[in-house]
Design a protein around this motif. Structure first.
Motif, PDB file in Angstrom:
ATOM      1  N   GLN A  29     -10.106   6.898   3.908  1.00 13.80           N
ATOM      2  CA  GLN A  29     -10.416   6.422   5.252  1.00 13.80           C
ATOM      3  C   GLN A  29     -10.450   7.579   6.239  1.00 13.80           C
ATOM      4  OE1 GLN A  29      -7.378   4.044   7.367  1.00 13.80           O
ATOM      5  NE2 GLN A  29      -9.023   2.560   7.787  1.00 13.80           N
ATOM      6  N   ARG A  85      -7.375  -1.268  -5.438  1.00 14.74           N
ATOM      7  CA  ARG A  85      -8.380  -0.334  -4.929  1.00 14.74           C
ATOM      8  C   ARG A  85      -7.758   1.013  -4.574  1.00 14.74           C
ATOM      9  NH1 ARG A  85     -10.051  -3.489   0.149  1.00 14.74           N
ATOM     10  NH2 ARG A  85      -7.981  -4.384  -0.212  1.00 14.74           N
ATOM     11  N   TYR A 111      -8.809   4.037  -1.803  1.00 13.28           N
ATOM     12  CA  TYR A 111      -9.732   4.228  -0.687  1.00 13.28           C
ATOM     13  C   TYR A 111      -9.500   5.565   0.001  1.00 13.28           C
ATOM     14  CZ  TYR A 111      -5.879   2.727   2.407  1.00 13.28           C
ATOM     15  OH  TYR A 111      -4.681   2.620   3.067  1.00 13.28           O
ATOM     16  N   GLY A 139     -16.413  -1.163   1.072  1.00 16.06           N
ATOM     17  CA  GLY A 139     -15.750  -0.477   2.159  1.00 16.06           C
ATOM     18  C   GLY A 139     -15.831  -1.289   3.442  1.00 16.06           C
ATOM     19  N   GLU A 141       0.831  -1.208   0.000  1.00 16.10           N
ATOM     20  CA  GLU A 141       0.000   0.000   0.000  1.00 16.10           C
ATOM     21  C   GLU A 141       0.862   1.252   0.000  1.00 16.10           C
ATOM     22  OE1 GLU A 141      -3.399   0.322   2.707  1.00 16.10           O
ATOM     23  OE2 GLU A 141      -3.103  -1.797   3.210  1.00 16.10           O
ATOM     24  N   TRP A 150     -14.116   2.286  -0.500  1.00 12.41           N
ATOM     25  CA  TRP A 150     -13.104   2.103  -1.547  1.00 12.41           C
ATOM     26  C   TRP A 150     -13.749   1.952  -2.915  1.00 12.41           C
ATOM     27  CZ3 TRP A 150     -12.472  -2.260   2.178  1.00 12.41           C
ATOM     28  CH2 TRP A 150     -13.206  -3.392   1.813  1.00 12.41           C
ATOM     29  N   ARG A 200     -13.910   3.315   5.997  1.00 11.83           N
ATOM     30  CA  ARG A 200     -13.123   3.335   4.768  1.00 11.83           C
ATOM     31  C   ARG A 200     -13.930   2.861   3.557  1.00 11.83           C
ATOM     32  NH1 ARG A 200      -7.929  -0.598   3.765  1.00 11.83           N
ATOM     33  NH2 ARG A 200      -9.543  -2.101   4.397  1.00 11.83           N
ATOM     34  N   ARG A 223     -12.906  -0.023  -6.600  1.00 15.97           N
ATOM     35  CA  ARG A 223     -12.051  -0.984  -7.282  1.00 15.97           C
ATOM     36  C   ARG A 223     -11.616  -0.448  -8.640  1.00 15.97           C
ATOM     37  NH1 ARG A 223     -13.060  -6.933 -10.018  1.00 15.97           N
ATOM     38  NH2 ARG A 223     -10.833  -7.366 -10.260  1.00 15.97           N
TER      39      ARG A 223
END
Length: 364
Positions: A249, A245, A247, A287, A201, A265, A263, A267
């Protein structure tokens, strides 16, 4: 010529002149000792908060500090300030802009744990609309399940922020999480690895509220994370699974004990030929939300994680977990988890099951 009366007057004034500073010094010394005792008694089992409390006392009673004459009646405020700066979100995401971190300072991201796990419905024949499969894996209901999850600060962007009333800190993080499911109890099958999930990430974390200070707006999150995440199991067809994804948050520190992470998200679409799991959003949803509780001494924590596809067929996931620190170690904890629904692992995204695990965790 000075008379005896004049001499007595001078002596009395001199005594008052020297006695008052000595009295003030004695009072400050008593206040300092009481403040240090407060740090020791309130945070005796938490080295992180105890050290921060000592730092706060050192600043408060510094000789040049205008706050040097704060008395013991302010000790409750001292404890409250330390709690605010060491609550879950503040310590996890370093919402204080002055927190100094380096690239080599690896920290826990999600929980790191090892558990002996049991599943009531192991996914014997994993399949998806684009990856048909007929091979039965003859799985055992028991796994050794473990997760490794770390993050490191890539850049502290706080000094680059323009003057504003909303964003007080900004950090760019790199993170990596790996989940593994090991069929260690299947001796007849040579104890194979059932699945691995790899998840790197990139996260931009913004602190919207200075810990310990009033919020600009009651509903404003304490932090916002903008992230992009890749998740795959590294398998060949027909067992390959992956998705990407983006996102957003939000994190709210509801009080000293409770925090909430929400969160949603999106795709990132893939071409039809490359999509291992075109219906994954139907099962994994759009999410998740995490509600966490910490006890006052930070020795016990519990959380619940929820996912739902928000559709009429209502496919969801819920996970309860508990961490307990039985020893004086700051990191090693007893850990228990109970998860039910779709997506216990990426390969099981469309297989509902209930899994229970018990073992040990490191970090939080």
């Amino acid at each position: 010529m000075l008379t005896p009366g004049d001499l007595r007057h001078i002596v009395l004034r001199s005594l008052i002149f020297f006695a008052l500073p000595l009295s003030a010094l004695a009072t400050d010394a008593n206040d300092l000792q009481n403040a240090l005792r407060t740090c020791q008694s309130e945070f005796g089992e938490d080295a992180r908060r105890r050290l921060l409390c000592f730092d706060q006392v050192a600043q408060q009673y510094a000789p040049t500090s205008p706050a040097a004459k704060i008395h013991t009646s302010k000790q409750a405020a001292l404890v409250e300030k330390v709690d605010a700066k060491t609550n879950y979100l503040a310590r996890k995401w370093h919402l204080n802009a002055d927190d100094e971190l380096h690239f080599t300072d690896l920290e826990t991201y999600q929980l790191n744990y090892v558990v002996a796990a049991y599943s009531n419905n192991p996914n014997e024949v994993p399949t998806s609309p684009s990856r048909p499969n007929t091979q039965d894996r003859d799985l055992n209901n028991n796994d050794l399940h473990f997760q490794i999850s770390l993050k490191t600060q890539l850049m502290n962007l706080s000094d680059w922020l323009p003057e504003n009333r909303w964003v007080h800190s900004a950090r760019l993080w790199g993170a990596y999480t790996q989940q593994s499911f090991w069929q260690v109890y299947s001796a007849s099958q040579s104890r194979p690895m059932r699945d691995h999930n790899y998840s790197p990430e990139l996260i931009l974390s913004l602190g919207l509220n200075k810990p310990g200070e009033p919020k600009q707006w009651a509903a404003l999150p304490d932090m916002v994370n903008l992230g992009v995440v890749h998740e795959s199991n590294g398998r060949s067809e027909p067992l390959s699974r992956s998705w990407n994804r983006i996102y957003l948050q939000g994190g709210w520190q509801l009080n000293d004990r409770y925090s909430l992470l929400f969160r949603p998200w999106w795709r990132i679409p893939e071409t039809k030929s490359n999509d291992d799991n075109p219906d994954i959003s139907k099962y994994m949803g759009y999410g998740d939300a995490v509600l966490r509780w910490d006890n006052e001494a930070n020795t016990t924590a519990a959380s619940v994680t929820l996912r739902n596809n928000l559709r009429s067929d209502n496919k969801g996931y819920v996970k309860f977990d508990v961490q307990y620190k039985p020893l004086k170690s700051e990191s090693v904890r007893f850990y228990a988890m109970l998860a039910s629904g779709y997506g216990v692992s990426l390969l099981d995204y469309n297989q509902a099951q209930t899994m229970f695990g018990i073992g040990f965790a490191i970090g939080e």
